[in-house]
Scaffold this motif. Sequence first.
Motif, PDB file in Angstrom:
ATOM      1  N   GLY A 121      42.159  47.834  75.992  1.00  0.00           N
ATOM      2  CA  GLY A 121      42.076  47.932  77.446  1.00  0.00           C
ATOM      3  C   GLY A 121      41.308  49.173  77.877  1.00  0.00           C
ATOM      4  O   GLY A 121      40.480  49.130  78.790  1.00  0.00           O
ATOM      5  N   VAL A 122      41.572  50.290  77.202  1.00  0.00           N
ATOM      6  CA  VAL A 122      40.849  51.536  77.486  1.00  0.00           C
ATOM      7  C   VAL A 122      39.356  51.353  77.213  1.00  0.00           C
ATOM      8  O   VAL A 122      38.501  51.741  78.032  1.00  0.00           O
ATOM      9  N   LYS A 123      39.026  50.769  76.067  1.00  0.00           N
ATOM     10  CA  LYS A 123      37.617  50.600  75.688  1.00  0.00           C
ATOM     11  C   LYS A 123      36.889  49.652  76.638  1.00  0.00           C
ATOM     12  O   LYS A 123      35.724  49.881  77.002  1.00  0.00           O
ATOM     13  N   LEU A 124      37.552  48.577  77.050  1.00  0.00           N
ATOM     14  CA  LEU A 124      36.923  47.618  77.957  1.00  0.00           C
ATOM     15  C   LEU A 124      36.643  48.248  79.310  1.00  0.00           C
ATOM     16  O   LEU A 124      35.569  48.050  79.897  1.00  0.00           O
ATOM     17  N   LEU A 125      37.606  48.999  79.829  1.00  0.00           N
ATOM     18  CA  LEU A 125      37.423  49.652  81.124  1.00  0.00           C
ATOM     19  C   LEU A 125      36.328  50.715  81.046  1.00  0.00           C
ATOM     20  O   LEU A 125      35.549  50.885  81.999  1.00  0.00           O
ATOM     21  N   ASP A 126      36.251  51.404  79.928  1.00  0.00           N
ATOM     22  CA  ASP A 126      35.261  52.466  79.776  1.00  0.00           C
ATOM     23  C   ASP A 126      33.856  51.904  79.601  1.00  0.00           C
ATOM     24  O   ASP A 126      32.917  52.309  80.290  1.00  0.00           O
ATOM     25  N   ASN A 127      33.695  50.946  78.692  1.00  0.00           N
ATOM     26  CA  ASN A 127      32.372  50.396  78.415  1.00  0.00           C
ATOM     27  C   ASN A 127      31.905  49.411  79.475  1.00  0.00           C
ATOM     28  O   ASN A 127      30.704  49.273  79.718  1.00  0.00           O
ATOM     29  N   GLY A 128      32.849  48.700  80.105  1.00  0.00           N
ATOM     30  CA  GLY A 128      32.469  47.671  81.060  1.00  0.00           C
ATOM     31  C   GLY A 128      31.879  48.192  82.355  1.00  0.00           C
ATOM     32  O   GLY A 128      31.244  47.449  83.101  1.00  0.00           O
ATOM     33  N   ARG A 129      32.066  49.491  82.646  1.00  0.00           N
ATOM     34  CA  ARG A 129      31.516  50.083  83.869  1.00  0.00           C
ATOM     35  C   ARG A 129      30.178  50.772  83.625  1.00  0.00           C
ATOM     36  O   ARG A 129      29.634  51.431  84.514  1.00  0.00           O
ATOM     37  N   ALA A 130      29.646  50.632  82.415  1.00  0.00           N
ATOM     38  CA  ALA A 130      28.464  51.398  82.005  1.00  0.00           C
ATOM     39  C   ALA A 130      27.269  51.180  82.921  1.00  0.00           C
ATOM     40  O   ALA A 130      26.568  52.131  83.282  1.00  0.00           O
ATOM     41  N   SER A 131      27.018  49.946  83.309  1.00  0.00           N
ATOM     42  CA  SER A 131      25.835  49.658  84.123  1.00  0.00           C
ATOM     43  C   SER A 131      25.913  50.330  85.484  1.00  0.00           C
ATOM     44  O   SER A 131      24.932  50.914  85.969  1.00  0.00           O
ATOM     45  N   SER A 132      27.070  50.277  86.134  1.00  0.00           N
ATOM     46  CA  SER A 132      27.234  50.922  87.439  1.00  0.00           C
ATOM     47  C   SER A 132      27.134  52.439  87.318  1.00  0.00           C
ATOM     48  O   SER A 132      26.563  53.111  88.187  1.00  0.00           O
ATOM     49  N   LEU A 133      27.668  52.991  86.239  1.00  0.00           N
ATOM     50  CA  LEU A 133      27.598  54.435  86.028  1.00  0.00           C
ATOM     51  C   LEU A 133      26.155  54.880  85.827  1.00  0.00           C
ATOM     52  O   LEU A 133      25.741  55.930  86.346  1.00  0.00           O
ATOM     53  N   LYS A 134      25.373  54.087  85.104  1.00  0.00           N
ATOM     54  CA  LYS A 134      23.967  54.416  84.898  1.00  0.00           C
ATOM     55  C   LYS A 134      23.209  54.399  86.223  1.00  0.00           C
ATOM     56  O   LYS A 134      22.324  55.237  86.452  1.00  0.00           O
ATOM     57  N   THR A 135      23.553  53.459  87.094  1.00  0.00           N
ATOM     58  CA  THR A 135      22.890  53.394  88.397  1.00  0.00           C
ATOM     59  C   THR A 135      23.128  54.678  89.182  1.00  0.00           C
ATOM     60  O   THR A 135      22.210  55.222  89.811  1.00  0.00           O
ATOM     61  N   ILE A 136      24.348  55.180  89.153  1.00  0.00           N
ATOM     62  CA  ILE A 136      24.671  56.435  89.841  1.00  0.00           C
ATOM     63  C   ILE A 136      23.890  57.599  89.231  1.00  0.00           C
ATOM     64  O   ILE A 136      23.372  58.466  89.946  1.00  0.00           O
ATOM     65  N   GLU A 137      23.772  57.607  87.908  1.00  0.00           N
ATOM     66  CA  GLU A 137      23.042  58.678  87.238  1.00  0.00           C
ATOM     67  C   GLU A 137      21.562  58.630  87.575  1.00  0.00           C
ATOM     68  O   GLU A 137      20.943  59.671  87.830  1.00  0.00           O
ATOM     69  N   TYR A 138      20.968  57.433  87.576  1.00  0.00           N
ATOM     70  CA  TYR A 138      19.551  57.309  87.915  1.00  0.00           C
ATOM     71  C   TYR A 138      19.284  57.772  89.343  1.00  0.00           C
ATOM     72  O   TYR A 138      18.252  58.380  89.626  1.00  0.00           O
ATOM     73  N   ALA A 139      20.212  57.476  90.242  1.00  0.00           N
ATOM     74  CA  ALA A 139      20.051  57.865  91.646  1.00  0.00           C
ATOM     75  C   ALA A 139      20.314  59.351  91.857  1.00  0.00           C
ATOM     76  O   ALA A 139      19.975  59.903  92.911  1.00  0.00           O
ATOM     77  N   GLY A 140      20.929  60.011  90.878  1.00  0.00           N
ATOM     78  CA  GLY A 140      21.214  61.434  90.990  1.00  0.00           C
ATOM     79  C   GLY A 140      22.348  61.763  91.946  1.00  0.00           C
ATOM     80  O   GLY A 140      22.425  62.871  92.476  1.00  0.00           O
ATOM     81  N   HIS A 141      23.275  60.810  92.126  1.00  0.00           N
ATOM     82  CA  HIS A 141      24.379  61.003  93.068  1.00  0.00           C
ATOM     83  C   HIS A 141      25.584  61.668  92.372  1.00  0.00           C
ATOM     84  O   HIS A 141      26.681  61.138  92.377  1.00  0.00           O
ATOM     85  N   PHE A 142      25.330  62.837  91.790  1.00  0.00           N
ATOM     86  CA  PHE A 142      26.398  63.523  91.075  1.00  0.00           C
ATOM     87  C   PHE A 142      27.343  64.244  92.041  1.00  0.00           C
ATOM     88  O   PHE A 142      28.558  64.228  91.848  1.00  0.00           O
ATOM     89  N   LYS A 143      26.779  64.856  93.058  1.00  0.00           N
ATOM     90  CA  LYS A 143      27.599  65.581  94.017  1.00  0.00           C
ATOM     91  C   LYS A 143      28.540  64.641  94.761  1.00  0.00           C
ATOM     92  O   LYS A 143      29.713  64.954  94.991  1.00  0.00           O
ATOM     93  N   GLN A 144      28.015  63.460  95.140  1.00  0.00           N
ATOM     94  CA  GLN A 144      28.816  62.500  95.902  1.00  0.00           C
ATOM     95  C   GLN A 144      29.991  61.960  95.097  1.00  0.00           C
ATOM     96  O   GLN A 144      30.959  61.467  95.678  1.00  0.00           O
ATOM     97  N   ASN A 145      29.921  62.009  93.772  1.00  0.00           N
ATOM     98  CA  ASN A 145      30.950  61.407  92.930  1.00  0.00           C
ATOM     99  C   ASN A 145      31.767  62.413  92.130  1.00  0.00           C
ATOM    100  O   ASN A 145      32.608  62.008  91.331  1.00  0.00           O
ATOM    101  N   GLN A 146      31.536  63.706  92.335  1.00  0.00           N
ATOM    102  CA  GLN A 146      32.267  64.685  91.533  1.00  0.00           C
ATOM    103  C   GLN A 146      33.755  64.727  91.897  1.00  0.00           C
ATOM    104  O   GLN A 146      34.601  64.969  91.037  1.00  0.00           O
ATOM    105  N   GLY A 147      34.075  64.462  93.152  1.00  0.00           N
ATOM    106  CA  GLY A 147      35.480  64.424  93.556  1.00  0.00           C
ATOM    107  C   GLY A 147      36.241  63.324  92.846  1.00  0.00           C
ATOM    108  O   GLY A 147      37.362  63.520  92.369  1.00  0.00           O
TER     109      GLY A 147
END
Length: 286
Positions: A121-147
């Motif tokens: 369950g931990v691995k699925l939740l961690d790996n399954g969000r990879a695409s959305s996390l990459k989108t945030i990284e490409y957009a550079g929205h680190f400040k908006q998501n640090q909280g």
Amino acid sequence: KNVLVHQISGMIFSNTDVLVLTYFCGLSAVSVYGVYNMLLGIISGVIGAFGGFSFVLGQTFHNDRKQYIQLMDVYELYNMTLTFCLYCIANMFILPFLALYTDGVAGISYVDKYLPYLFIGVKLLDNGRASSLKTIEYAGHFKQNQGAALRESVINIVVSLLCVWKFGIYGVLMGTIAALLYRSNDIILYANRQILSRKAWITYRRWLLNLALFIVVTVAGKWFFSFIALDSYVRIIGWAVVTCIVVIPFFFGLVSLCEREVFRFACELLRPYWQKVKEKFCRKPA
């Protein structure tokens, strides 16, 4: 400094389980945790080997947003499917393998029928969000998501400390799952709504589809292998290969059938490479 906050939060999150287990449950529990994490971590390594595609995604994000969404759909669907598929197969064989791997170890019980589901369950939740996390990284929205990243670590620590007293290693994993449920949903909602300007249901639908396949194949596989003695490494490896041959096409075939537009675009991407392979191996000798 915003990226640094994410890195520190990730470091805290990654080490919370071991630290809490060491203090409250002792090194025997840490040993059990480490063995399961090591074995299932191998699957994460296999999935991570396909991460080279992220270079293309990063370039496309800043050059052609429409094509990026099409590429991201391909990556999201098939990375998620590969994740669910491989962990589904691992779930069928991890306990028989552990029974052999830890045979003769006294004082610690490594074989637990519930732990694989929590770790997976931990691995699925961690790996399954990879695409959305990459989108945030490409957009550079680190400040908006640090909280949200900090809240993920806090949830993990608090829930782990509350549950470890009564549930031990289960409680620590419950804390990790609670934190991942919060953060994964936050990442999916933010990436789809704020960056891609579309409904998050697209990603959730793929989660539900793969989860349904995971449950069906797991139930069928557990029933089938209840009639087979997996009492040697040769038997386990042999049946694991057979299971891969059956289960992987089943997963990928069904998700492709349900996501035909994504499948067609994936075929278009692969056509030039397939053509080169055909020319190389099907060329008639002079």
